[in-house]
Every structure is written in C-alpha cells, then in structure tokens.
Design a protein around this motif. Structure first.
Motif, PDB file in Angstrom:
ATOM      1  N   VAL A  36       0.847  -1.195   0.000  1.00  0.00           N
ATOM      2  CA  VAL A  36       0.000   0.000   0.000  1.00  0.00           C
ATOM      3  C   VAL A  36       0.885   1.249   0.000  1.00  0.00           C
ATOM      4  O   VAL A  36       0.609   2.218  -0.712  1.00  0.00           O
ATOM      5  N   ALA A  37       1.970   1.207   0.763  1.00  0.00           N
ATOM      6  CA  ALA A  37       2.886   2.355   0.810  1.00  0.00           C
ATOM      7  C   ALA A  37       3.603   2.569  -0.519  1.00  0.00           C
ATOM      8  O   ALA A  37       3.964   3.692  -0.856  1.00  0.00           O
ATOM      9  N   GLU A  38       3.785   1.507  -1.293  1.00  0.00           N
ATOM     10  CA  GLU A  38       4.483   1.593  -2.577  1.00  0.00           C
ATOM     11  C   GLU A  38       3.553   1.852  -3.751  1.00  0.00           C
ATOM     12  O   GLU A  38       4.018   2.125  -4.852  1.00  0.00           O
ATOM     13  N   ARG A  39       2.264   1.770  -3.525  1.00  0.00           N
ATOM     14  CA  ARG A  39       1.288   1.862  -4.612  1.00  0.00           C
ATOM     15  C   ARG A  39       1.471   3.160  -5.402  1.00  0.00           C
ATOM     16  O   ARG A  39       1.561   4.240  -4.829  1.00  0.00           O
ATOM     17  N   PRO A  40       1.507   3.047  -6.727  1.00  0.00           N
ATOM     18  CA  PRO A  40       1.671   4.254  -7.553  1.00  0.00           C
ATOM     19  C   PRO A  40       0.463   5.193  -7.431  1.00  0.00           C
ATOM     20  O   PRO A  40      -0.628   4.762  -7.053  1.00  0.00           O
TER      21      PRO A  40
END
Length: 98
Positions: A36-40
């Motif tokens: 979720v933290a890496e989601r574009p």
C-alpha cells in the motif's frame, strides 16, 4: 512502517523502497502494508503500474512460503497481481488500475 531510502517518488510515481525491506516482510499483513505504501499514484504511467504489480506478486509469493497460516490467501494475491500485470501488458487501455 518500512524505512525508505528516500521520501521522494521515482519517475512514474512509484516509491523508491530500500531492498532491505523485503526480508522484513514476514506476514501477509506486513506485505499488504508495504505494498500500500508503494502503490503508484492514480496518474502514474502504465509502466509504473506494471512494475508495481510484478513486485507485488513477488512479495506475496515470498510471503506465501513464510507465513504458512496465510499460504493460500497469499497465493490468491500472487495470482491477482500477476493477472493485473498481464492485463497491462496485453492491453493497457482496457486494464483496471485497482
């Protein structure tokens, strides 16, 4: 929350995350939190989304082998993320971003 090499976004809207975060992900919930933290961002390029889905599939595949209590659920996520990456590969205009 996993540490980041930088709080800046890379071109294409994907977070640049230190490689050392992968070994820290040992549970399905930790994988969800990391990804979720890496989601574009919603306006990120197709390439950024495709890379995100491929990385997500790899993370979930690793978790499936570690978090045995959530093995089958993690495998569901592996298949889902691979399917999404494949959809973007075959027809980026018809693939959904969620």
């Amino acid at each position: 929350m996993p540490s980041r090499e930088s709080d800046r976004r890379r071109p294409g809207g994907v977070w640049k995350v230190a490689e050392s975060t992968a070994p820290q992900v040992r549970t399905l919930m930790q994988a969800h939190d990391l990804l979720v933290a890496e989601r574009p961002s919603s306006d990120a390029s197709v390439q950024a989304w495709r890379a995100y889905y491929r990385r997500s599939a790899r993370v979930y595949a690793e978790v499936a082998e570690i978090d045995r209590g959530h093995h089958h659920e993690a495998l569901y996520w592996v298949n889902r993320e691979r399917r999404k990456a494949d959809e973007l590969e075959s027809d980026p205009d018809e693939a959904t971003s969620t």
